[in-house]
Every structure is written in structure tokens, then in C-alpha cells.
Write an enzyme that holds these catalytic residues in place. Structure first.
Site, PDB file in Angstrom:
ATOM      1  CG  ASP A   1      -2.274   0.549   0.975  1.00  0.00           C
ATOM      2  OD1 ASP A   1      -3.263  -0.088   1.387  1.00  0.00           O
ATOM      3  OD2 ASP A   1      -2.356   1.610   0.317  1.00  0.00           O
TER       4      ASP A   1
ATOM      5  CG  ASP B   1      -4.402   5.837   0.937  1.00  0.00           C
ATOM      6  OD1 ASP B   1      -5.400   5.092   1.040  1.00  0.00           O
ATOM      7  OD2 ASP B   1      -4.265   6.875   1.598  1.00  0.00           O
TER       8      ASP B   1
ATOM      9  CD  GLU C   1      -8.692   4.769  -1.687  1.00  0.00           C
ATOM     10  OE1 GLU C   1      -7.772   5.517  -1.328  1.00  0.00           O
ATOM     11  OE2 GLU C   1      -9.633   4.474  -0.943  1.00  0.00           O
TER      12      GLU C   1
ATOM     13  CG  HIS D   1      -9.093  -1.115   4.302  1.00  0.00           C
ATOM     14  ND1 HIS D   1      -8.916  -1.103   2.914  1.00  0.00           N
ATOM     15  CD2 HIS D   1      -8.632   0.062   4.731  1.00  0.00           C
ATOM     16  CE1 HIS D   1      -8.377   0.029   2.556  1.00  0.00           C
ATOM     17  NE2 HIS D   1      -8.184   0.768   3.620  1.00  0.00           N
ATOM     18  CG  ASP D   2     -11.396   2.443   3.490  1.00  0.00           C
ATOM     19  OD1 ASP D   2     -10.795   2.902   2.499  1.00  0.00           O
ATOM     20  OD2 ASP D   2     -10.894   2.363   4.623  1.00  0.00           O
TER      21      ASP D   2
HETATM   22  O1  TEU Z   1      -9.442   5.873   1.849  1.00  0.00           O
HETATM   23  C1  TEU Z   1      -9.739   7.024   1.069  1.00  0.00           C
HETATM   24  C2  TEU Z   1     -11.143   7.369   1.147  1.00  0.00           C
HETATM   25  O2  TEU Z   1     -11.725   7.916   0.257  1.00  0.00           O
HETATM   26  C3  TEU Z   1     -11.807   7.068   2.432  1.00  0.00           C
HETATM   27  O3  TEU Z   1     -12.159   8.320   2.964  1.00  0.00           O
HETATM   28  C4  TEU Z   1     -13.006   6.202   2.157  1.00  0.00           C
HETATM   29  O4  TEU Z   1     -13.707   6.660   1.039  1.00  0.00           O
HETATM   30  C5  TEU Z   1     -13.870   6.294   3.360  1.00  0.00           C
HETATM   31  O5  TEU Z   1     -13.122   5.739   4.388  1.00  0.00           O
HETATM   32  C6  TEU Z   1     -15.170   5.519   3.139  1.00  0.00           C
HETATM   33  O6  TEU Z   1     -16.025   5.924   4.198  1.00  0.00           O
HETATM   34  C7  TEU Z   1      -8.039   5.622   1.933  1.00  0.00           C
HETATM   35  C8  TEU Z   1      -7.819   4.381   2.773  1.00  0.00           C
HETATM   36  O7  TEU Z   1      -8.408   3.263   2.109  1.00  0.00           O
HETATM   37  C9  TEU Z   1      -8.456   4.625   4.113  1.00  0.00           C
HETATM   38  O8  TEU Z   1      -8.395   3.451   4.931  1.00  0.00           O
HETATM   39  C10 TEU Z   1      -7.714   5.770   4.792  1.00  0.00           C
HETATM   40  O9  TEU Z   1      -8.376   6.085   6.008  1.00  0.00           O
HETATM   41  C11 TEU Z   1      -7.682   7.022   3.896  1.00  0.00           C
HETATM   42  O10 TEU Z   1      -7.380   6.742   2.541  1.00  0.00           O
HETATM   43  C12 TEU Z   1      -6.594   7.976   4.384  1.00  0.00           C
HETATM   44  O11 TEU Z   1      -5.337   7.389   4.120  1.00  0.00           O
END
Ligand code: TEU
Ligand code: CA
Length: 560
Positions: A99, A201, A258, A334-335
């Protein structure tokens, strides 16, 4: 046969290391725990493992606040453990992508510590984005993705610094050549460690618009949405082309961006087929269909996902990138909430059918599929009974901002919304077997295990040839075997665009055809589709095939 890149036939398995397997009895997943399960992943048949961040961190945001890009988080183990992991993975033919989190660092990173020390005569000052107060307030109306303003006042030098995420995650200034070169050097260092690529990311946010203008804000919104003015910024493609020239093009890597806020037209640039930027991107169009109609509440809601808009979004991305760019395919990560709970039905009588239906619907599309840990078991959202049950700062901060501070929601309503959409739903420990803490750890886990682990776990699934795990194995094997899945075109079955229960599409490649028919409801419906009697049924989630009948969450895939 068209020249197929290795990552176009690959299937990726995403590992959230903190919740995968604890090997040293501290309730936290670690690298040695991943090594313990490489044979399980080989059995599943995946090709690539994507590891969420494993670097040194304050762990404010699940490791996405990195304080040393070239050191391993001691909670996860040592660099020697990493070297062993990559050696053991490669020995099994499994690739590993890391990542890359370079839109921001941790505020504990030495670059930021040096940057904040003094305004003048400081080569690190412009590694980050500092601005003077405006009328004693933040420089603009941007809000943080984790509630509150996107600016933090630093009294040491009496300026604000930008943090689109948490205040412990200051944004890097990508307009600074020194920042770009430091990132490229770090990426090339990881190349010497033998990795096979990167997931990048929020890479769509790295180029901020000149003058950092206010963002559009609805009357009842507390802050402007930074993403709406930052995503796909003025130089983002210049910087990715530079990254490609200085790093990516020197390796046979897989890269996925992403790209928060990406559109189809932007995706055609990020994921173009001429290899000048990235291999593919994650879009979020299907992840935003169940947002609250009140923009001040964003993702916090309990609306179901309408099939019509889901089908339309996925169809647009399939058809408009075909032959021009490469899709990723994912339901969760994971989000995001667990797919069977969000898009299917996790009630005991329907969960297995729905999990298989969703898997088949996605895995016969064009693109590189991503399986999030536990998805292959049909793991579901968890049950959180109190705001104290959450560990994710996004959920905790949202509760404080919307309930405690601004009284936009009452506690029980917000708790219901959090149960639907908290990122902690995806981060409960992997459920390995019917044993204490689901076999994840023999110590109190950092986040409670989902209560349904006695029924839903890897041991049960691996021992059930008709289970979800082996259904995913068959889908992966078919992708490796059938060129049509990688190369074929995509069309909705005529008339399906208005069907309120069934999602039906076809793929064609030369003289080969597939038809995927999926019932998204718990009703039995009658549908007639015309195709040659010579058809064969590739996969199904019911033992038999009743003509013109689709039972609850039934999926049928025919080849003809
Ligand atoms: O997530 C980016 C992002 O857009 C997040 O705000 C996501 O859309 C949101 O969590 C959904 O509710 C990336 C990573 O995947 C995330 O885990 C990190 O918290 C974020 O960037 C900051 O690095
Ligand atoms: Ca551990």
C-alpha cells in the site's frame, strides 16, 4: 489472441494484517500470521496479495499515517519477517503488492517534524501545505474526511497545515520536486525488496488546485467537501507519468490507484492501456449509492442499494472502459461494509445464496477482481451495541460530530447507521475456526470478533465443497482458463435495464458467449431468456436448474 498482461488475468486477495492472524499472542495480527495461511490462499487460487500498510505508524488511522516508509510497524513484526513473507509467498507463486500512502504522512514523520520547526531557511517547510490564517480562521472551508476542518493551526510557526484526513495526517506538497523524488526513491527501495507493485492510496488527491479555493457546501453542511475540488487535480497525471518514467516502467509490476472522485473520463487517463500511468483504478460509484439524502450526513444512513442504479453504474464502467482502460472489480475492502450485508442478504436462510450470487455477478465481468479477507467465507457485518464498541476514528469522530456536538442525529439512529456503514464492519478479525476468538488469537483481540464465527469460518468453508470458499475457487479457476472473461465485451440482456429484481448480462469473445443471470431479491421470479439449447451451465448456487425460474438470490451462468 490479444496480448494479455499478467495482471489482467490475476485475482487479488486483500489482507488487512491487523485482523488476519495473530501469531505472538498480543491480539494484533502480524506478518508471521500471514505466513501461517499462505497455503490457504494458494488453495483459494488467488495470484496476488495486497497488504494494507505495514509500515511504522502512530496507528491513528489503521496504519494510513506513516512515520517511516522504510520500516515495519513493530506491532506487525520485523523487516526480517517481511523478507520471509515475500520469500514464502513467491515460493508459492503468490505475488505481493504494498500500500503506497503518499498523499500524506504521519505528523510523526521526520519530514513533518522538520517542516513544522521553522518557517524560514527550512528545506522541509514546503514538503507540506502551510497557509496563514484568514481573518483568524482556517484558510478555506474544507472539511476533513474524518470530521472537523481540514486545517490544523500550529502555534510553533503560527500557520495552519492542510490535512484532508486526520490532523495526524498532514498532506504532502506534490508540487515540490523534492517530495516527488523522495517518494520515487522510496518506491525504488521497495523494488529492491522484491515486491510486485503498489495499491496507491487516494492518489487522485495529490495535486491540489492552485490557490486552494473554497469547496461547494450545502446550507446545512458544516464544511466544504475537499474531495470535490481536490480530486483529479491540475497536475495529477503529470506526476503519475513522472512516477511511471522514474519507477513503474522499470518493473513488471501491478499498480492500482485508489482514485477517490474519479470519473470514467479520468479513469481512461489513469488506467489507460498504453502503460503511461497506472494499470487500473478503484472507482467509488457503486460505493456511493446508499448515501444519506441529507449531504450533512454523508455515508451515514440505512438506505438499501437500488438494483437499478447499481446495474447502471457497473454497466457504464464495463462498457465505457472496454478497449480503452482496465477496470478493477470489487465489492468491499477495509473501508466498506461487508458485501453480503450491504448488497445481498445476511439472514441465515439467504446468506450463502446471496454471497455466491454477488461473487458470480462480479467475477464474470471484465477487469481484475479483488477479494477482501473473509469475503470468500461470506463474512457479514458485525453487531455493535454501543458507540464504545468502535475503534475506527472515522466512526468515532462522526458520532461525536453528528450526535454529541451538532445534534444532527440521535444516538440510537447513529448507532444503527454505524452498524450499517462503519469501517469496523470490515475489520473484525478473520474467522478461522470455531475456537476462542475464531482462532485469530488466544489473546483479547484489538477489535471484537463477529459473534457468528462458530457458523461462519474458514475451517467449515474449506471442508464444504458446496460452500462459498470453493465457489470462489471455481470462479478464480474459470478466469484463469477462459479468455472470454478477460477479453470479452459486455452487454446487458435486452430489456434488463428496467428489471427491478434481476441483473442479467452477456459477454462475447469471438464465437464464445456467456450469460450471467442474477436474482437480487428474496422472491422467486419467472424470467425467460432465449439462447441455444447447446448451452452449458458454468456455475450455479442451487443444485438444479428450473427453466425460466430464479429462486431467492439465485445465479446461473451459461456458456454457449
Ligand atoms: O481511503 C480514502 C477514502 O476515500 C476514504 O475516505 C473512504 O472513502 C472512506 O473511508 C469511506 O467511508 C483511503 C484508505 O483506504 C483509508 O483506509 C484511509 O483512512 C484514507 O485513505 C486515508 O489514508
Ligand atoms: Ca500479533
Amino acid at each position: 489472441m490479444t496480448d494479455i498482461k499478467w495482471w489482467q488475468k490475476a485475482v487479488v486477495y486483500q489482507i488487512y494484517p491487523k485482523s488476519f492472524q495473530d501469531s505472538n499472542h498480543d491480539g494484533i495480527g502480524d506478518l508471521k500470521g500471514i505466513i501461517e495461511h499462505l497455503d490457504y490462499l494458494k488453495l483459494l487460487g488467488v495470484d496476488v496479495l495486497w497488504l494494507n500498510p505495514i509500515y511504522k505508524t502512530r496507528d491513528i488511522d489503521g496504519g494510513y499515517d506513516i512515520s517511516d516508509y522504510q520500516a515495519i510497524n513493530p506491532d506487525f513484526g520485523t523487516m526480517a519477517d517481511f523478507d520471509l513473507l515475500i520469500q514464502q509467498a513467491h515460493q508459492r507463486g503468490l505475488k505481493i503488492i504494498m500500500d503506497l500512502v503518499v498523499n500524506h504522512t504521519s505528523d510523526y514523520h521526520e519530514w513533518f517534524q522538520k517542516s513544522r520547526a521553522q518557517k524560514e531557511n527550512n528545506v522541509y517547510r514546503d514538503y507540506y501545505i502551510w497557509r496563514d490564517p484568514v481573518d483568524d480562521h482556517e484558510p478555506n472551508n474544507w472539511g476533513s474526511a474524518f470530521s472537523g476542518p481540514a486545517w490544523q493551526y500550529d502555534p510553533v510557526t503560527q500557520q495552519y497545515y492542510l490535512h484532508i484526513f486526520a490532523k495526524e495526517q498532514p498532506d504532502l506538497n506534490w508540487d515540490n520536486t523534492n517530495v516527488r523524488n523522495a517518494v520515487f526513491d522510496m518506491m525504488n527501495w521497495w523494488a529492491t525488496k522484491g515486491i510486485d507493485g503498489f495499491r496507491m492510496d487516494v492518489i487522485s488527491l495529490i495535486s491540489k488546485p492552485k490557490n486552494l479555493p473554497d469547496a461547494p457546501k450545502a446550507a446545512n453542511e458544516l464544511y466544504g467537501k475537499a474531495g470535490s475540488v481536490v480530486a483529479n487535480g491540475p497536475h495529477v497525471h503529470d506526476y503519475l507519468r513522472e512516477m511511471n518514467q522514474k519507477v513503474l516502467s522499470h518493473h513488471n509490476w501491478m499498480t492500482v490507484g485508489e482514485t477517490s472522485g474519479v470519473t470514467i473520463d479520468e479513469a481512461k487517463k489513469y488506467a489507460n492501456l498504453d502503460g503511461s500511468e497506472l494499470n487500473m483504478v478503484f472507482h467509488f460509484k457503486h460505493m456511493g449509492l446508499d448515501r444519506n439524502v441529507n449531504p450533512a450526513l454523508g455515508k451515514w444512513c440505512d438506505q438499501p442499494v437500488p438494483l437499478k442504479t447499481l446495474r447502471s453504474v457497473l454497466t457504464d464502467w464495463q462498457q465505457q472502459l472496454h478497449g480503452q482502460a482496465w477496470n478493477s472489480l470489487y465489492w468491499n475492502n477495509h473501508d466498506q461494509p461487508r458485501v453480503v450485508s450491504r448488497f445481498g442478504n445476511d439472514a441465515p436462510e439467504y446468506r450463502v445464496y446471496a454471497a455466491k450470487m454477488l461473487a458470480a455477478l462480479l467475477h464474470f465481468m471484465q477487469g481484475t477482481p479483488y477479494i477482501y479477507q473473509g469475503e470468500e467465507l461470506g463474512m457479514t457485518n458485525a453487531t455493535f451495541r454501543s458507540s464504545a464498541d468502535f475503534r475506527d476514528l472515522e466512526s468515532i469522530n462522526a458520532y461525536h460530530e453528528l450526535v454529541d456536538k451538532n445534534n444532527l442525529l440521535d444516538g440510537p439512529t447513529m448507532l444503527r447507521y454505524l452498524n450499517r456503514h462503519s469501517r469496523d464492519n470490515a475489520r473484525t478479525p478473520m474467522q478461522w475456526r470455531d475456537a476462542p476468538n475464531a482462532g485469530f488469537s488466544d489473546h483479547q483481540p484489538w477489535l471484537a470478533v463477529n459473534e457468528n464465527y462458530p457458523e461462519i469460518n474458514a475451517e467449515n468453508e474449506v471442508n464444504d465443497p458446496n460452500g462459498i470458499f470453493h465457489f470462489y475457487r471455481r470462479l478464480i479457476a474459470l478466469r484463469h482458463k477462459l479468455p472470454i472473461i478477460t477479453l470479452g465485451d459486455y452487454c446487458l440482456v435486452p430489456g434488463n435495464e428496467n428489471d427491478d429484481a434481476v441483473f442479467a448480462y452477456t459477454r462475447q469473445y469471438e464465437t464464445d458467449h456467456l450469460m450471467v443471470i442474477a436474482n437480487f431479491t428474496q422472491e422467486t421470479v419467472q424470467r425467460h431468456y432465449a439462447f441455444p439449447e447447446s448451452k452449458t451451465r458454468l456455475v450455479q448456487n442451487y443444485p438444479d436448474d428450473l427453466a425460466d425460474t430464479l429462486r431467492p438470490y439465485e445465479v446461473k451462468v451459461y456458456q454457449y
